[in-house]
Design a protein around this motif. Structure first.
Motif, PDB file in Angstrom:
ATOM      1  N   ILE A  75       0.834  -1.208   0.000  1.00  0.00           N
ATOM      2  CA  ILE A  75       0.000   0.000   0.000  1.00  0.00           C
ATOM      3  C   ILE A  75       0.867   1.257   0.000  1.00  0.00           C
ATOM      4  CG2 ILE A  75      -1.698   1.329   1.316  1.00  0.00           C
ATOM      5  CD1 ILE A  75      -2.819  -1.320   2.346  1.00  0.00           C
ATOM      6  N   VAL A  87      -4.322   1.783  -4.084  1.00  0.00           N
ATOM      7  CA  VAL A  87      -4.303   1.771  -2.614  1.00  0.00           C
ATOM      8  C   VAL A  87      -5.568   1.098  -2.095  1.00  0.00           C
ATOM      9  CG1 VAL A  87      -4.461   3.204  -0.536  1.00  0.00           C
ATOM     10  CG2 VAL A  87      -2.825   3.798  -2.339  1.00  0.00           C
ATOM     11  N   SER A  90      -5.530  -2.707  -2.801  1.00  0.00           N
ATOM     12  CA  SER A  90      -4.636  -3.442  -1.906  1.00  0.00           C
ATOM     13  C   SER A  90      -5.197  -3.507  -0.489  1.00  0.00           C
ATOM     14  CB  SER A  90      -3.249  -2.789  -1.896  1.00  0.00           C
ATOM     15  OG  SER A  90      -2.658  -2.864  -3.181  1.00  0.00           O
ATOM     16  N   PHE A 152      -3.563  -0.076   7.040  1.00  0.00           N
ATOM     17  CA  PHE A 152      -4.002   0.776   5.937  1.00  0.00           C
ATOM     18  C   PHE A 152      -3.801   2.249   6.281  1.00  0.00           C
ATOM     19  CE2 PHE A 152      -7.706   3.417   4.675  1.00  0.00           C
ATOM     20  CZ  PHE A 152      -7.307   3.669   3.363  1.00  0.00           C
TER      21      PHE A 152
END
Length: 447
Positions: A75, A87, A90, A152
């Motif tokens: 990411i 992004v 993923s 994330f």
């Protein structure tokens, strides 16, 4: 440009990104301190039982955490190139991969629960261990979700998000601990089982909060299109497994050295087991501060890797090491100065206090090595070189640390002190291997 000018720009960035991570991790450590203090004040038996179960669960929790780390270089590289849809893609892949991996861990712990009576722990502690074990087992799916969301948000440089979620979750846990352990505010006194329920409920809350924040906050809206439109395929999830599995092994083996040392401590006695739990809680303060700094460096390294700026990758890793070594010196000095106060804070049992103070010698012996190994483990993670790390971890923590712990503790009859001395052996070996591999990789990338 001199060395100070070269690294100063990295110091400020690492500190800016790393401070929320460190504060969040400190929240976890403070929670661990408070949990241990509350359980220790309730009873010495509860402290011993919690120490064993927590160390056993740390193996799986850190393996899941390590696996989730695999999302950062993937990411982070897309974020560094401003590829927002990728992004989001993923992120979705990482959620599915973490759910699959977490399911495997839950199944393994379910089998372990059935056999908990065969681990040669003090018989009188088993009635306390079993219900506490079940509450922590029930919380693992929510740990999986939290890890996915945290990696994330960290990867897109939104490190404050996880910090606030952790703070809210920890405050909730402390309040619930007070009510459920001691029977306050109209609740029944549940002792150690109450501590486990409080932990489970706080983990549920943190996962739910993360879902709401990512769904509602505007700064994450750029990635929602990619997340919603993407349909994770086997090859996408497999890619996450290829990067994440070696990290799970690496984190799992490091934690295993502590968990297995806890098992050996239990063979010696309840006092040694309780003192080792206090030592691990104190040592985790240092480790998680080092980790927060190194994780910030990893995020920056993944961004530089995405843009192919390898000289910046090298400088970031070195700057991170400088900060970690400075912090390690300060923390070690503080522990030495306040060792008696620390011991008294956790328990009033003088036998446990004295054993804890004795265990501080091997704990302080591995602080520099611990800082170096976590720094270069994160640097390797940032450049997506993760496969060798699992091999290095097995060598360091299983083939070296565990035999040394057993030999010193039982064959040379050094008891709990001997068992603890295996830990600096493993961490020093890992530090050397990770540093050497990172240097090799970077030498090939920089002309």
């Amino acid at each position: 440009m001199n060395a100070i000018e070269r690294y100063s720009k990295h110091y400020s960035t690492i500190i800016r990104l790393g401070t929320p991570i460190v504060l969040g991790q400190l929240g976890n450590v403070i929670l661990g301190f408070i949990d241990t203090i509350m359980v220790g004040q309730y009873s010495g038996a509860a402290l011993s039982a919690a120490g064993f179960v927590n160390n056993i669960f740390n193996l799986g929790i850190f393996a899941m955490l390590g696996f989730s780390y695999g999302a950062t270089p993937i990411i982070g590289a897309f974020y560094g190139r401003k590829e927002n849809d990728n992004v989001g893609h993923s992120f979705r892949d990482s959620v599915w991969a973490n759910i699959i991996f977490g399911t495997i861990i839950v199944m393994a712990y379910s089998l372990l629960y059935i056999n908990i009576g065969n681990l040669n722990q003090p018989e009188e502690l088993l009635p306390l261990m079993r219900p506490y074990f079940l509450t922590l087992l029930a919380s693992l799916p929510f740990v999986v979700l939290f890890n996915s969301f945290k990696q994330f948000t960290d990867s897109v440089a939104a490190t404050k998000t996880a910090m606030w979620v952790i703070i809210v979750g920890n405050i909730t846990n402390v309040v619930l601990n007070y009510m459920l352990i001691f029977g306050a505010c109209g609740f029944s006194e549940m002792g150690l089982t109450g501590a486990g329920i409080a932990t489970m409920l706080s983990r549920v809350l943190m996962a739910v909060l993360f879902v709401l924040i990512i769904a509602k906050q505007k700064k994450f809206s750029n990635y929602k299109t990619g997340f919603k439109a993407h349909r994770s395929k086997r090859k996408d999830v497999t890619k996450m497994f290829k990067v994440g599995t070696p990290l799970a092994v690496q984190m799992g083996m490091e934690t295993a050295s502590f968990s297995l040392a806890s098992l050996l401590m239990g063979w010696i006695g309840a006092v040694e087991l309780a003192a080792f739990q206090v030592m691990c809680t104190t040592g985790s303060l240092c480790f998680l501060v080092y980790y927060g700094i190194a994780a910030a460096a990893c995020i920056r390294i993944s961004h530089y890797r995405g843009r192919g700026e390898w000289e910046q990758v090298k400088e970031t890793a070195t700057a991170s090491l400088h900060i970690i070594l400075f912090v390690a010196t300060i923390l070690s000095a503080g522990i030495i100065i306040f060792k008696c106060q620390l011991a008294a804070t956790f328990t009033s049992d003088t036998n446990i206090q004295n054993m804890f103070i004795a265990l501080l010698i091997p704990m302080l012996a591995y602080q520099v090595s611990d800082g170096i190994q976590i720094n270069y483990a994160n640097a390797l993670r940032g450049i997506a070189v993760t496969k060798p790390m699992s091999i290095y971890a097995i060598i360091s923590y299983i083939l070296l640390a565990l035999p040394v712990s057993y030999i010193l503790g039982f064959i040379f009859e050094m008891g709990g002190i001997g068992v603890a001395y295996g830990l600096p052996v493993g961490l020093t070996s890992a530090a050397i291997l990770y540093f050497a591999r990172f240097r090799k990789e970077i030498t090939h990338k920089i002309p």
